[in-house]
Design a protein around this motif. Structure first.
Motif, PDB file in Angstrom:
ATOM      1  N   PHE A  29     -22.013 -43.473 -14.625  1.00  0.00           N
ATOM      2  CA  PHE A  29     -23.003 -42.739 -15.418  1.00  0.00           C
ATOM      3  C   PHE A  29     -24.411 -43.332 -15.260  1.00  0.00           C
ATOM      4  CE2 PHE A  29     -25.424 -42.393 -19.399  1.00  0.00           C
ATOM      5  CZ  PHE A  29     -25.534 -41.016 -19.497  1.00  0.00           C
ATOM      6  N   ILE A  30     -24.515 -44.641 -15.116  1.00  0.00           N
ATOM      7  CA  ILE A  30     -25.828 -45.298 -15.037  1.00  0.00           C
ATOM      8  C   ILE A  30     -26.683 -44.737 -13.892  1.00  0.00           C
ATOM      9  CG2 ILE A  30     -27.016 -47.496 -14.684  1.00  0.00           C
ATOM     10  CD1 ILE A  30     -25.757 -47.284 -17.410  1.00  0.00           C
ATOM     11  N   PRO A  31     -26.184 -44.648 -12.647  1.00  0.00           N
ATOM     12  CA  PRO A  31     -27.019 -44.083 -11.580  1.00  0.00           C
ATOM     13  C   PRO A  31     -27.447 -42.639 -11.847  1.00  0.00           C
ATOM     14  CG  PRO A  31     -25.130 -45.237 -10.666  1.00  0.00           C
ATOM     15  CD  PRO A  31     -24.886 -45.123 -12.125  1.00  0.00           C
ATOM     16  N   LEU A  32     -26.563 -41.841 -12.479  1.00  0.00           N
ATOM     17  CA  LEU A  32     -26.929 -40.452 -12.765  1.00  0.00           C
ATOM     18  C   LEU A  32     -28.038 -40.380 -13.814  1.00  0.00           C
ATOM     19  CD1 LEU A  32     -23.374 -38.830 -12.859  1.00  0.00           C
ATOM     20  CD2 LEU A  32     -24.996 -38.916 -10.959  1.00  0.00           C
ATOM     21  N   ALA A  33     -27.977 -41.286 -14.804  1.00  0.00           N
ATOM     22  CA  ALA A  33     -29.045 -41.325 -15.811  1.00  0.00           C
ATOM     23  C   ALA A  33     -30.338 -41.888 -15.247  1.00  0.00           C
ATOM     24  CB  ALA A  33     -28.591 -42.172 -17.005  1.00  0.00           C
ATOM     25  N   TRP A  34     -30.280 -42.454 -14.067  1.00  0.00           N
ATOM     26  CA  TRP A  34     -31.422 -43.119 -13.439  1.00  0.00           C
ATOM     27  C   TRP A  34     -32.139 -42.203 -12.440  1.00  0.00           C
ATOM     28  CZ3 TRP A  34     -32.900 -46.569 -16.328  1.00  0.00           C
ATOM     29  CH2 TRP A  34     -33.588 -47.706 -15.959  1.00  0.00           C
ATOM     30  N   LEU A  35     -31.801 -40.904 -12.443  1.00  0.00           N
ATOM     31  CA  LEU A  35     -32.375 -39.986 -11.456  1.00  0.00           C
ATOM     32  C   LEU A  35     -33.672 -39.308 -11.889  1.00  0.00           C
ATOM     33  CD1 LEU A  35     -29.246 -38.133 -10.000  1.00  0.00           C
ATOM     34  CD2 LEU A  35     -30.586 -39.950  -8.943  1.00  0.00           C
ATOM     35  N   PRO A  36     -33.828 -38.844 -13.140  1.00  0.00           N
ATOM     36  CA  PRO A  36     -35.005 -38.016 -13.482  1.00  0.00           C
ATOM     37  C   PRO A  36     -36.324 -38.752 -13.278  1.00  0.00           C
ATOM     38  CG  PRO A  36     -33.338 -37.884 -15.207  1.00  0.00           C
ATOM     39  CD  PRO A  36     -32.927 -39.000 -14.302  1.00  0.00           C
ATOM     40  N   LYS A  37     -37.284 -38.023 -12.757  1.00  0.00           N
ATOM     41  CA  LYS A  37     -38.628 -38.570 -12.524  1.00  0.00           C
ATOM     42  C   LYS A  37     -39.641 -37.514 -12.949  1.00  0.00           C
ATOM     43  CE  LYS A  37     -36.732 -40.822  -8.423  1.00  0.00           C
ATOM     44  NZ  LYS A  37     -36.760 -42.208  -8.892  1.00  0.00           N
ATOM     45  N   ALA A  38     -40.670 -37.947 -13.666  1.00  0.00           N
ATOM     46  CA  ALA A  38     -41.687 -36.984 -14.090  1.00  0.00           C
ATOM     47  C   ALA A  38     -42.956 -37.674 -14.566  1.00  0.00           C
ATOM     48  CB  ALA A  38     -41.141 -36.068 -15.195  1.00  0.00           C
ATOM     49  N   ILE A  91     -45.910 -34.396  -2.745  1.00  0.00           N
ATOM     50  CA  ILE A  91     -44.544 -34.912  -2.823  1.00  0.00           C
ATOM     51  C   ILE A  91     -44.208 -35.328  -4.254  1.00  0.00           C
ATOM     52  CG2 ILE A  91     -42.997 -36.728  -2.004  1.00  0.00           C
ATOM     53  CD1 ILE A  91     -44.543 -36.679   0.643  1.00  0.00           C
ATOM     54  N   ALA A  92     -45.186 -35.882  -4.985  1.00  0.00           N
ATOM     55  CA  ALA A  92     -44.949 -36.254  -6.384  1.00  0.00           C
ATOM     56  C   ALA A  92     -44.598 -35.027  -7.214  1.00  0.00           C
ATOM     57  CB  ALA A  92     -46.182 -36.956  -6.953  1.00  0.00           C
ATOM     58  N   VAL A  93     -45.277 -33.911  -6.963  1.00  0.00           N
ATOM     59  CA  VAL A  93     -44.967 -32.670  -7.684  1.00  0.00           C
ATOM     60  C   VAL A  93     -43.565 -32.181  -7.323  1.00  0.00           C
ATOM     61  CG1 VAL A  93     -45.619 -30.249  -7.969  1.00  0.00           C
ATOM     62  CG2 VAL A  93     -47.382 -32.014  -7.917  1.00  0.00           C
ATOM     63  N   LEU A  94     -43.204 -32.251  -6.033  1.00  0.00           N
ATOM     64  CA  LEU A  94     -41.858 -31.854  -5.621  1.00  0.00           C
ATOM     65  C   LEU A  94     -40.791 -32.698  -6.309  1.00  0.00           C
ATOM     66  CD1 LEU A  94     -42.373 -31.310  -1.785  1.00  0.00           C
ATOM     67  CD2 LEU A  94     -41.953 -29.551  -3.514  1.00  0.00           C
ATOM     68  N   VAL A  95     -41.062 -33.990  -6.434  1.00  0.00           N
ATOM     69  CA  VAL A  95     -40.109 -34.890  -7.088  1.00  0.00           C
ATOM     70  C   VAL A  95     -39.872 -34.449  -8.529  1.00  0.00           C
ATOM     71  CG1 VAL A  95     -39.816 -37.239  -7.938  1.00  0.00           C
ATOM     72  CG2 VAL A  95     -40.606 -36.854  -5.616  1.00  0.00           C
ATOM     73  N   ILE A  96     -40.944 -34.113  -9.236  1.00  0.00           N
ATOM     74  CA  ILE A  96     -40.801 -33.680 -10.637  1.00  0.00           C
ATOM     75  C   ILE A  96     -40.009 -32.386 -10.716  1.00  0.00           C
ATOM     76  CG2 ILE A  96     -42.050 -32.997 -12.712  1.00  0.00           C
ATOM     77  CD1 ILE A  96     -44.377 -34.740 -11.754  1.00  0.00           C
ATOM     78  N   LEU A  97     -40.350 -31.424  -9.864  1.00  0.00           N
ATOM     79  CA  LEU A  97     -39.691 -30.122  -9.918  1.00  0.00           C
ATOM     80  C   LEU A  97     -38.201 -30.214  -9.597  1.00  0.00           C
ATOM     81  CD1 LEU A  97     -42.372 -27.885  -8.142  1.00  0.00           C
ATOM     82  CD2 LEU A  97     -41.857 -27.984 -10.584  1.00  0.00           C
ATOM     83  N   ILE A  98     -37.819 -31.167  -8.765  1.00  0.00           N
ATOM     84  CA  ILE A  98     -36.417 -31.272  -8.344  1.00  0.00           C
ATOM     85  C   ILE A  98     -35.616 -32.162  -9.284  1.00  0.00           C
ATOM     86  CG2 ILE A  98     -34.886 -32.065  -6.501  1.00  0.00           C
ATOM     87  CD1 ILE A  98     -37.082 -31.267  -4.502  1.00  0.00           C
ATOM     88  N   THR A  99     -36.116 -33.366  -9.537  1.00  0.00           N
ATOM     89  CA  THR A  99     -35.291 -34.352 -10.246  1.00  0.00           C
ATOM     90  C   THR A  99     -35.277 -34.178 -11.755  1.00  0.00           C
ATOM     91  OG1 THR A  99     -37.125 -35.939 -10.375  1.00  0.00           O
ATOM     92  CG2 THR A  99     -35.704 -36.024  -8.427  1.00  0.00           C
ATOM     93  N   ALA A 100     -36.349 -33.661 -12.365  1.00  0.00           N
ATOM     94  CA  ALA A 100     -36.389 -33.556 -13.823  1.00  0.00           C
ATOM     95  C   ALA A 100     -35.303 -32.623 -14.363  1.00  0.00           C
ATOM     96  CB  ALA A 100     -37.775 -33.114 -14.290  1.00  0.00           C
TER      97      ALA A 100
END
Length: 600
Positions: A496-505, A539-548
């Motif tokens: 569970f820890i790695p999955l909770a460690w994914l969102p970026k925004a 790329i920062a915007v893409l990261v937010i749109l995908i990972t959040a």
């Protein structure tokens, strides 16, 4: 002797009364009788006139009595007629408005949906509809004042008008996205992109770059101050080794992987590759914390302190990413001696820490605890100190010192404030900071969205950027799993820890545009540097749109399946923030009183 009068004959009395004859026309012997007759006629006429006058006066008196009785019924106090008219008008208005007033139409205890809907529109405005009208009225007055002061800037096509529309659209889109249980920041970011790229709307182009840079810097300062206030020294001390491993190892591993991948795939210089790596490596407390709090309220993961572990590590992870980004940013834009360039980054970090410690210690004593509204002045000192660190470091050409100075200032000041905590002063300072975040969060993500011009973005940048992100996340998941190895967690909890460690925004929005802003300020004529800054931001915007959204969904779905549910006695203090709470939880050691209770 009686003489009958014919139809065409006229008597002397008639002639006399009509004035058609005179006494000279009659015999003398008739003069006396005629006078008596005339006198009698006059008396009859007078008597009839008096009777008519008396009857008219009587009718008038009766009408007056009726009016007076009506007035007395309406006006027992004996007011004037004007007052009576006012009271009568008031009574009529009251009768008309009574059906639409809440005072006379209370909501039943077991009201249906139709009754609730009807009650919501009664007067005076109340509830959510009343809040909406109050907000609209406040906005219209505020807008009118801006037009009166700034004239063309606050009308369509002006900078201030564009900022106001951006703020409103981001707030609305944030609420709409929250309805489907996704992070509101996602809607704000999409709103900013649409306002920049929708034809014939294009409000984003009306926003001045200087205003945009300043507002994003203020929002970054608020984020860093809230992160510093949210760092819990006790939790860090209790889980210090595990927190350090979880905060440092995945962040540094993803940063290194992203730097190598961007250098090979996007042809980034090494310093720009590490800059992008630190942008991608930070997790988002704005997404992680609310998701974990939702699980914690239901008792998931509390027996091992997993929410506290992840939240504390997220704070340190953000500090590391922001500090590393500031150091690499300073190196990338430094000119001159190579040795000075190498040591400039660490020097900026050291100066930021020293600034934060000195001003944080001063904030322990100034303002003093006995001062009226001392918590308000503490907030002002904290905010102004953070703004001074952010903008002052840019003036002295030490931009890397600002972010770390803000973090250190808030952490050092809050360390003593928590111990004192006079009249809930610490919580009130956090309340003020939370209000500032409510104002600047829509502007931050909206302005980040307006920086993305789809017409100038190359398809290769999007594709290769997603590839860099995917490679970095793959390495991060593996390292995160290994970082909590032998930490007393089960395999399911370790997954569970790695999955909770994914969102970026949040951090991506805060520092993703700093490279472009610095390039515009330092290398405005260098098209290659400007292009690199634009690529980092895209790329920062893409990261937010995908990972959040993906990260929030994974936490919600996998948490109940991978974590152990334990009955707990919880005392959750959010520090008036939705992003960096302080958590204390004690497991309830007594046995379940009811057999068969769910133990998922």
């Amino acid at each position: 002797m009686i003489v009958e009068k014919g139809e065409n004959e006229v008597t002397d009395a008639d002639r006399l009364s009509n004035g058609s004859c005179s006494e000279a026309m009659l015999p003398v012997s008739c003069h006396g009788n005629i006078s008596e007759l005339a006198t009698g006629v006059s008396k009859d006429v007078t008597r009839n006139s008096v009777q008519e006058t008396q009857e008219a006066q009587k009718s008038k008196n009766e009408a007056s009595e009726i009016v007076e009785e009506e007035e007395e019924a309406v006006n027992p106090a004996g007011d004037s007629r004007s007052d009576v008219r006012c009271k009568s008008c008031k009574k009529s208005c009251h009768k008309c408005w009574k059906p639409v007033r809440t005072k006379y139409n209370p909501l039943p205890e077991k009201a249906s949906k139709l009754e609730r809907a009807k009650f919501a529109f009664l007067c005076p405005p109340h509830g959510k509809l009343g809040d909406f009208f109050a907000a609209v009225l406040t906005f219209l007055i505020f807008w009118a004042v801006l037009i009166a002061v700034t004239r063309d800037e606050a009308v369509p096509g002006g900078n201030i008008f564009a900022l106001i529309m951006l703020f409103l659209c981001c707030v609305v889109c944030g609420h709409l996205v929250a309805i489907i249980r996704l992070p509101p920041l996602l809607g704000m970011l999409i709103a900013g992109c649409l306002l920049r790229n929708v034809p014939k709307v294009n409000i984003g182009k009306d926003i001045d770059n200087t205003w945009s840079t300043v507002l994003r810097s203020v929002a970054l300062t608020v984020i860093l101050l809230r992160a510093g206030l949210g760092l819990d020294p006790k939790a860090l001390k209790k889980l210090s080794f595990v927190v350090i491993r979880l905060a440092f190892l995945p962040c540094l591993a993803e940063c290194l992987t992203a730097a190598i991948a961007s250098h090979l795939l996007l042809d980034f210089p090494w310093e720009w590759g590490f800059m992008l790596g630190f942008v991608l490596a930070a997790v988002s407390p704005a997404v992680v914390v609310p998701s974990l709090l939702s699980l914690q309220e239901r008792g998931y993961g509390m027996d091992k302190g997993i929410p506290t572990l992840v939240i504390a590590a997220a704070s340190v992870d953000d500090v590391l990413a922001i500090t590393g980004f500031g150091v690499v940013l300073a190196i990338a834009f430094s000119t001159g001696d190579l040795v000075l360039t190498i040591f400039k980054g660490p020097l900026e970090a050291l100066l930021g820490v020293v600034y934060g410690i000195v001003l944080g210690v001063i904030a322990w004593y100034i303002p003093h605890k006995e001062q009226k509204d001392f918590h308000l002045f503490r907030f002002i000192v904290l905010l102004l100190g953070g703004l001074l660190a952010t903008f002052g470091s840019q003036i002295v050409d030490l931009p890397g010192a600002g972010p770390l100075g803000c973090l250190t200032l808030a952490f050092v000041a809050a360390y003593r404030w928590r111990q004192e905590d006079v009249s809930g002063g610490m919580a009130q300072v956090s309340d003020f900071m939370s209000l500032m975040w409510m104002l600047f969060q829509p502007l931050l993500f909206g302005l980040i969205g307006t920086e993305v011009d789809i017409s100038t973005v190359q398809g290769s940048t999007i594709g290769l950027g997603v590839a860099v992100l995917t490679i970095g996340l793959f390495v991060r998941v593996i390292v995160s799993f290994l970082a909590v190895f032998k930490a007393g967690l089960t395999v399911r909890e370790m997954l569970f820890i790695p999955l909770a460690w994914l969102p970026k925004a949040t951090v991506q929005a805060a520092i993703g545009s700093l490279a472009l802003d610095t390039a515009r300020r330092e290398r405005a004529n260098d098209s290659h540097i400007l292009h690199l800054g634009t690529q980092v931001l895209t790329i920062a915007v893409l990261v937010i749109l995908i990972t959040a959204p993906v990260g929030a969904a994974l936490i919600a779905l996998t948490g109940p399946r991978l974590l152990t549910r334990t009955p707990v006695s919880r005392n959750i203090h959010l520090s008036a923030t939705c992003e960096q709470p302080e958590l204390t939880a004690t497991a309830d050691t007594h046995k379940l009183e009811e057999e068969g209770q769910d133990q998922d």
